[in-house]
Write an enzyme that holds these catalytic residues in place. Structure first.
Site, PDB file in Angstrom:
ATOM      1  N   GLU A 214     -11.392  26.444  -5.322  1.00 44.01           N
ATOM      2  CA  GLU A 214     -10.383  26.434  -6.242  1.00 44.01           C
ATOM      3  C   GLU A 214     -10.894  25.564  -6.994  1.00 44.01           C
ATOM      4  O   GLU A 214     -11.733  24.606  -7.484  1.00 44.01           O
ATOM      5  CB  GLU A 214      -8.734  26.094  -5.842  1.00 44.01           C
ATOM      6  CG  GLU A 214      -8.586  27.193  -4.776  1.00 44.01           C
ATOM      7  CD  GLU A 214      -7.706  26.901  -3.295  1.00 44.01           C
ATOM      8  OE1 GLU A 214      -6.697  25.197  -3.903  1.00 44.01           O
ATOM      9  OE2 GLU A 214      -7.525  26.830  -2.140  1.00 44.01           O
ATOM     10  N   GLU A 325       0.649  25.294  -9.141  1.00 43.00           N
ATOM     11  CA  GLU A 325       1.034  24.621  -7.860  1.00 43.00           C
ATOM     12  C   GLU A 325       2.200  23.521  -7.689  1.00 43.00           C
ATOM     13  O   GLU A 325       1.185  22.373  -8.610  1.00 43.00           O
ATOM     14  CB  GLU A 325       0.194  24.706  -6.709  1.00 43.00           C
ATOM     15  CG  GLU A 325       0.776  24.631  -5.461  1.00 43.00           C
ATOM     16  CD  GLU A 325      -0.120  24.236  -4.308  1.00 43.00           C
ATOM     17  OE1 GLU A 325      -1.778  24.863  -4.626  1.00 43.00           O
ATOM     18  OE2 GLU A 325      -0.528  24.136  -3.724  1.00 43.00           O
TER      19      GLU A 325
END
Ligand SMILES: *[C@@H]1O[C@H](CO)[C@@H](O)[C@H](O)[C@H]1NC(C)=O
Ligand SMILES: *[C@@H]1O[C@H](CO)[C@@H](O)[C@H](O)[C@H]1NC(C)=O
Length: 410
Positions: A214, A325
């Site tokens: 990520e 997120e």
């Protein structure tokens, strides 16, 4: 009376003693952990945001504490870079921005060749974590799992109040991903919440052995002690259980760049209906060595995740996700007001809502491609939403984000 005093003494003494013992144990634990994380620097800088940046010799970096990397020879260059694809320039953004993207610490100096800049972890960073060992690690189970073809409703790995607004592809083998993401400073309601915008490169099964790479930007008061927008990376090879961490907060990622510090603040930041700024991140698998490389901006190769860290990703990725997120801790029983992206919904468009543009994947021939069959996902579109688009200037793109709590998202 004497009996009461005696009782007090008997019950309180061990408490005091136990308390003192655990404070000094914690101090020792913090000292040891800091010694493990912070390698002796050749040179250090104070950054205007309060960080200390250490220039550490490339062969002394945390990666080499990893048992599998004891004899590892640093790769100073990838063997291949992905070919073709769209470039990150955009007419709309050029008109609306003036300054190049930098890291704050650059205003006070640079790290010499042969060293890498590392954000120093300080005692106060560890004290903010729920435990010294958990510092730099994501809570388990925070990834939205794309719906299975057989299941009508998406099933989630996310049970812990994490909310997403993402675009994803999951119908091919992927060898990398690229995106140019708009940079903002979303407001965070509670220090233990965060808001991030990133790309996920995933392989394996979501419940136990997920491999994930990520990268993106984040605002995370608990991790960094402030509300700055910071560049970050994350990896795990067991669904966030024992392996992996943010940035260089555990051994794994091998950094080669002497320019960019992981976890350091970036600027400038976009403003509502004014200048817009974005960063370009490319992650790809070197077909020869199998390492996963990361590039920041046009040509800044940051380093790589060695192939041996992973199981599934040592072959290829099965899912790529892009988007936002946030943690919704619902501390007062209501939805958090922590923002995602710019804090505005996709409908507001350029200059107001946050975007990802020129999203691409790397195929089996090491070519960058516009992804096919991009799908979107959000848990509650009234809190944070995502909207896809396609045009010549921005290729495949989307707007995403939102304010969190509002009349439609109580
Ligand atoms: C590293 O090299 C030493 C000496 O050649 C060897 O004994 C050891 O097993 C190697 N470790 C790894 C993890 O490959
Ligand atoms: C971060 O932002 C929140 C919300 O605006 C504020 O309450 C808090 O004091 C800020 N924290 C720091 C460390 O600046």
């Amino acid at each position: 009376m004497a009996a009461v005093l005696w009782l007090l003494a008997v019950t309180l003494l061990p408490l005091c003693y136990g308390g003192r013992l655990s404070v000094s144990t914690q101090k020792l634990e913090i000292q040891n952990h800091l010694k493990q994380l912070n390698k002796p620097p050749l040179k250090s800088f104070n950054s205007p945001d309060g960080d200390i940046i250490d220039c550490v010799h490339i062969s002394s970096q945390p990666a080499f504490d990893h048992p599998l990397l004891k004899n590892h020879t640093v790769q100073m260059m990838p063997n291949y870079r992905p070919q073709g694809g769209l470039f990150g320039d955009s007419k709309a953004v050029k008109r609306k921005s003036s300054k190049p993207m930098t890291q704050m610490w650059h205003s006070n100096g640079r790290c010499p060749k042969g060293t890498i800049p590392i954000r120093r972890t300080q005692g106060q960073d560890l004290l903010r974590a729920s435990s010294v060992k958990s510092y730099g690690k994501k809570q388990q189970r925070t990834i939205p799992q794309p719906p299975k073809p057989a299941a009508p409703e998406p099933s989630f790995i996310s049970q812990s109040g994490h909310q997403h607004a993402i675009a994803y592809v999951d119908n091919d083998k992927y060898y990398g991903a690229k995106a140019t993401m708009n940079v903002w400073t979303p407001r965070i309601e509670q220090p233990n919440e965060f808001s991030l915008s990133q790309v996920w490169i995933l392989g394996g099964s979501f419940d136990s052995d997920l491999n994930s790479i990520e990268a993106g930007w984040q605002v995370s008061p608990d991790l960094y002690g402030d509300n700055n927008t910071r560049l970050f990376t994350y990896w795990t090879s067991d669904a966030y259980q024992a392996t992996g961490c943010y940035n260089l907060l555990c051994s794994g990622f091998v950094q080669i760049s002497n320019e960019v510090a992981l976890g350091a603040s970036i600027s400038p930041i976009s403003s509502y209906d004014a200048n817009q700024y974005d960063i370009t991140i490319l992650v790809w698998k070197d077909p020869k060595e199998g390492n996963w490389w990361m590039q920041f901006g046009k040509d800044q190769v940051l380093g790589y995740w060695p192939a041996m860290l992973f199981s599934y990703l040592s072959d290829s990725a099965s899912v790529v996700e892009w988007g936002g997120e946030v943690v919704n801790s619902q501390s007062d029983g209501q939805h958090t007001t922590t923002q995602m992206g710019s804090g505005r919904f996709p409908g507001e468009g350029f200059g107001k809502s946050s975007y990802f543009r020129n999203i691409q994947v790397v195929d089996g021939n090491n070519n960058l491609r516009v992804p096919k069959d991009v799908t979107t996902f959000t848990e509650q579109s009234t809190c944070y939403d995502v909207r896809l688009g396609k045009n010549d200037d921005w290729g495949s793109f989307f707007y995403y984000g939102g304010p969190g709590r509002n009349p439609d998202c109580p």
